[in-house]
Design an enzyme around this catalytic site. Structure first.
Site, PDB file in Angstrom:
ATOM      1  N   CYS A  26      31.992  75.770 -35.393  1.00  0.00           N
ATOM      2  CA  CYS A  26      31.378  76.525 -36.330  1.00  0.00           C
ATOM      3  C   CYS A  26      30.086  77.383 -35.731  1.00  0.00           C
ATOM      4  O   CYS A  26      29.695  78.143 -36.352  1.00  0.00           O
ATOM      5  CB  CYS A  26      30.838  75.799 -37.453  1.00  0.00           C
ATOM      6  SG  CYS A  26      32.179  74.961 -38.565  1.00  0.00           S
ATOM      7  N   HIS A  71      24.902  79.445 -40.649  1.00  0.00           N
ATOM      8  CA  HIS A  71      26.325  79.320 -41.033  1.00  0.00           C
ATOM      9  C   HIS A  71      26.369  78.503 -42.443  1.00  0.00           C
ATOM     10  O   HIS A  71      25.551  77.749 -42.728  1.00  0.00           O
ATOM     11  CB  HIS A  71      26.449  78.195 -39.728  1.00  0.00           C
ATOM     12  CG  HIS A  71      27.841  77.614 -40.270  1.00  0.00           C
ATOM     13  ND1 HIS A  71      28.964  78.085 -40.389  1.00  0.00           N
ATOM     14  CD2 HIS A  71      28.257  76.044 -40.270  1.00  0.00           C
ATOM     15  CE1 HIS A  71      30.071  77.407 -40.493  1.00  0.00           C
ATOM     16  NE2 HIS A  71      29.673  76.169 -40.388  1.00  0.00           N
ATOM     17  N   ASN A  74      33.100  77.043 -46.363  1.00  0.00           N
ATOM     18  CA  ASN A  74      32.940  77.010 -45.093  1.00  0.00           C
ATOM     19  C   ASN A  74      33.924  77.712 -44.015  1.00  0.00           C
ATOM     20  O   ASN A  74      35.104  77.122 -44.057  1.00  0.00           O
ATOM     21  CB  ASN A  74      32.733  75.671 -44.328  1.00  0.00           C
ATOM     22  CG  ASN A  74      32.323  75.512 -42.995  1.00  0.00           C
ATOM     23  OD1 ASN A  74      32.421  76.344 -42.193  1.00  0.00           O
ATOM     24  ND2 ASN A  74      31.904  74.281 -42.762  1.00  0.00           N
TER      25      ASN A  74
HETATM   26  C1  LIG Z   1      30.925  66.344 -47.152  1.00  0.00           C
HETATM   27  C2  LIG Z   1      29.779  65.898 -48.125  1.00  0.00           C
HETATM   28  C3  LIG Z   1      29.630  67.029 -49.164  1.00  0.00           C
HETATM   29  C4  LIG Z   1      29.709  64.801 -48.817  1.00  0.00           C
HETATM   30  O1  LIG Z   1      28.527  64.444 -49.660  1.00  0.00           O
HETATM   31  P1  LIG Z   1      28.078  63.108 -49.608  1.00  0.00           P
HETATM   32  O2  LIG Z   1      26.915  63.158 -50.659  1.00  0.00           O
HETATM   33  O3  LIG Z   1      27.580  62.713 -48.322  1.00  0.00           O
HETATM   34  O4  LIG Z   1      29.285  62.221 -50.440  1.00  0.00           O
HETATM   35  P2  LIG Z   1      29.776  61.011 -49.969  1.00  0.00           P
HETATM   36  O5  LIG Z   1      30.834  61.500 -48.677  1.00  0.00           O
HETATM   37  O6  LIG Z   1      28.778  59.904 -49.609  1.00  0.00           O
HETATM   38  O7  LIG Z   1      30.768  60.706 -51.047  1.00  0.00           O
HETATM   39  C5  LIG Z   1      30.182  60.126 -52.438  1.00  0.00           C
HETATM   40  C6  LIG Z   1      31.412  59.708 -53.272  1.00  0.00           C
HETATM   41  O8  LIG Z   1      32.076  61.059 -53.560  1.00  0.00           O
HETATM   42  C7  LIG Z   1      33.377  60.945 -53.389  1.00  0.00           C
HETATM   43  N1  LIG Z   1      33.929  62.188 -52.992  1.00  0.00           N
HETATM   44  C8  LIG Z   1      34.075  62.476 -51.658  1.00  0.00           C
HETATM   45  N2  LIG Z   1      34.865  63.725 -51.740  1.00  0.00           N
HETATM   46  C9  LIG Z   1      34.908  64.060 -52.964  1.00  0.00           C
HETATM   47  C10 LIG Z   1      35.529  65.006 -53.820  1.00  0.00           C
HETATM   48  N3  LIG Z   1      35.899  66.388 -52.945  1.00  0.00           N
HETATM   49  N4  LIG Z   1      35.503  64.994 -55.117  1.00  0.00           N
HETATM   50  C11 LIG Z   1      34.954  64.142 -55.789  1.00  0.00           C
HETATM   51  N5  LIG Z   1      34.286  63.103 -55.151  1.00  0.00           N
HETATM   52  C12 LIG Z   1      34.592  62.997 -53.859  1.00  0.00           C
HETATM   53  C13 LIG Z   1      33.585  59.833 -52.340  1.00  0.00           C
HETATM   54  O9  LIG Z   1      34.723  59.127 -52.219  1.00  0.00           O
HETATM   55  C14 LIG Z   1      32.570  58.917 -52.702  1.00  0.00           C
HETATM   56  O10 LIG Z   1      32.835  58.147 -53.745  1.00  0.00           O
HETATM   57  P3  LIG Z   1      32.179  56.593 -53.680  1.00  0.00           P
HETATM   58  O11 LIG Z   1      30.798  56.488 -53.822  1.00  0.00           O
HETATM   59  O12 LIG Z   1      33.100  56.051 -54.830  1.00  0.00           O
HETATM   60  O13 LIG Z   1      32.823  56.046 -52.534  1.00  0.00           O
HETATM   61  C15 LIG Z   1      28.248  66.174 -47.266  1.00  0.00           C
HETATM   62  O14 LIG Z   1      28.248  64.744 -46.615  1.00  0.00           O
HETATM   63  C16 LIG Z   1      28.307  67.205 -46.617  1.00  0.00           C
HETATM   64  O15 LIG Z   1      28.125  68.160 -46.745  1.00  0.00           O
HETATM   65  N6  LIG Z   1      28.170  66.861 -45.125  1.00  0.00           N
HETATM   66  C17 LIG Z   1      27.995  67.916 -44.048  1.00  0.00           C
HETATM   67  C18 LIG Z   1      29.402  68.644 -43.895  1.00  0.00           C
HETATM   68  C19 LIG Z   1      29.461  69.780 -43.162  1.00  0.00           C
HETATM   69  O16 LIG Z   1      28.653  70.618 -43.632  1.00  0.00           O
HETATM   70  N7  LIG Z   1      30.401  69.943 -42.193  1.00  0.00           N
HETATM   71  C20 LIG Z   1      30.694  71.065 -41.638  1.00  0.00           C
HETATM   72  C21 LIG Z   1      29.510  71.403 -40.422  1.00  0.00           C
HETATM   73  S1  LIG Z   1      29.993  72.617 -39.559  1.00  0.00           S
END
Ligand SMILES: CC(C)(COP(=O)(O)OP(=O)(O)OC[C@H]1O[C@@H](n2cnc3c(N)ncnc32)[C@H](O)[C@@H]1OP(=O)(O)O)[C@@H](O)C(=O)NCCC(=O)NCCS
Length: 324
Positions: free
Chosen positions: A116, A251, A281
């Site tokens: 990215c 980004h 993304n």
């Molecule tokens: C991926 C991201 C959105 C997840 O958000 P989060 O608040 O960290 O969520 P978590 O991973 O802790 O998951 C929370 C809950 O949502 C659930 N969940 C995950 N994906 C889901 C989806 N697409 N839809 C619904 N629920 C979802 C999980 O299973 C978890 O459930 P649980 O509490 O019962 O275990 C976040 O971590 C993020 O944006 N990270 C950066 C990613 C990024 O930018 N990557 C690219 C960099 S170049």
């Protein structure tokens, strides 16, 4: 000898026609909801490439749009640099395929892989060639078909990404009173973070393409701190501050990461260009797609001070400051 600057003379983008909303993903059986995706990421929809739309096809269309804005023809280009992690083939490079599709027979072309952060790395790399006389005009492209790397059974990753391409044309010009060009760039990487964001295959390991894997929370935690460090370094190196910026074009991975970074740096929210809601993304394509969107709607104008920044797998990260 007069100082050479890499000046942006054109910018363009291309998005596949097929738009997939969050609701459409849920209807396809992915256990998710529009509400969850919007609240956690700001993403509302993404574009997904059709079977014939390879990365080089998207990249060629974006490059042509950038040439059109510049009023240049392909023969004017002597460097084609394509940032991508989703090349059409392991080799030859996607950049050479774009070079051929545009009918460019001279100069040189190569791919750059920094996930990215690829577009920021590519701008910094092209700038080194242009400012030292190694090339005269560069097409710097970010092009991706990340949909092909996704595990559609994994709701924690498949809802986040999309496909697309964007490009700029950089031209070597003697520096003058306008102060236009790439003013500074700052690149970093730390390979110890490999397992937090990676693809579980490759030609040298499994012999397969593999699928994207991510520890979302870990990436989130690292992202805000690291990007603010390189942006502050770019401010220091150029003698500018957040108040001097006209536009902040980060980004586009997650709205919460973008806004937290802007707030930490004291960059006003109205200076932030956001496209993550419409594009998701798109990895190395996200910054040039956002630049092209802000050019098209009249926000970015000649003379504006524009900060680009990104973080990606590796981790790799960086920032570049451009006087448009
Ligand atoms: C991926 C991201 C959105 C997840 O958000 P989060 O608040 O960290 O969520 P978590 O991973 O802790 O998951 C929370 C809950 O949502 C659930 N969940 C995950 N994906 C889901 C989806 N697409 N839809 C619904 N629920 C979802 C999980 O299973 C978890 O459930 P649980 O509490 O019962 O275990 C976040 O971590 C993020 O944006 N990270 C950066 C990613 C990024 O930018 N990557 C690219 C960099 S170049």
């Amino acid at each position: 000898m007069a100082l050479l600057r890499s000046v942006v003379v054109g910018c363009g983008a291309y998005l596949p026609e097929n738009v997939v909303t969050n609701a459409a993903l849920a209807e396809r059986g992915i256990e998710t909801s529009d509400e969850w995706i919007v609240q956690r990421t700001g993403i509302r929809q993404r574009h997904i490439a059709g079977p014939d739309e390879t990365t080089s096809v998207l990249g060629t269309r974006a490059a042509q749009a950038a040439l059109d804005e510049a009023g240049l023809s392909p023969a004017d280009i002597d460097l084609v640099l394509c940032a991508t992690s989703t090349p059409d083939h392991t080799f030859p490079s996607t950049a050479t395929q774009i070079q051929a599709a545009l009918g460019i027979e001279g100069g040189f072309a190569f791919d750059l892989q920094a996930v990215c952060a690829g577009f920021v790395y590519a701008v910094a790399t092209a700038d080194r060639f242009l400012s030292t006389g190694g090339a005269k005009r560069a097409l710097v492209i970010g092009a991706e078909t990340f949909s092909r790397l996704l595990d559609w059974e994994d709701r924690t990753t498949c809802v986040l990404f999309g496909d697309g391409a964007g490009a700029i044309v950089l031209e070597a010009r003697e520096n003058d009173a306008s102060d236009r060009g790439v003013l500074t760039s700052c690149l970093r990487s730390d390979g110890r973070h490999r397992a937090k964001l990676y693809v579980d295959g490759g030609p040298g390991s499994t012999g397969t393409t593999g699928k994207l894997r991510m520890e979302g929370r870990e990436v989130f935690r690292f992202a805000v701190g690291s990007v603010t460090d390189v942006i502050e370094e770019a401010f220091r190196a150029s003698g500018t501050t957040a108040d001097d910026l006209t536009w902040f074009v980060p980004h586009q991975a997650n709205r919460r990461i973008i806004e937290a970074s802007a707030d930490k740096l004291g960059i006003a929210r109205e200076k932030v260009v956001l496209t993550v809601d419409r594009h998701g993304n798109t990895s190395a394509a996200s910054i040039p797609l956002a630049l092209a969107a802000a050019r098209r709607d009249g926000r970015i104008q000649q003379g504006d001070l524009v900060m680009i920044e990104a973080i990606g797998g590796g981790f790799t990260w960086g920032a570049a400051l451009i006087r448009w």
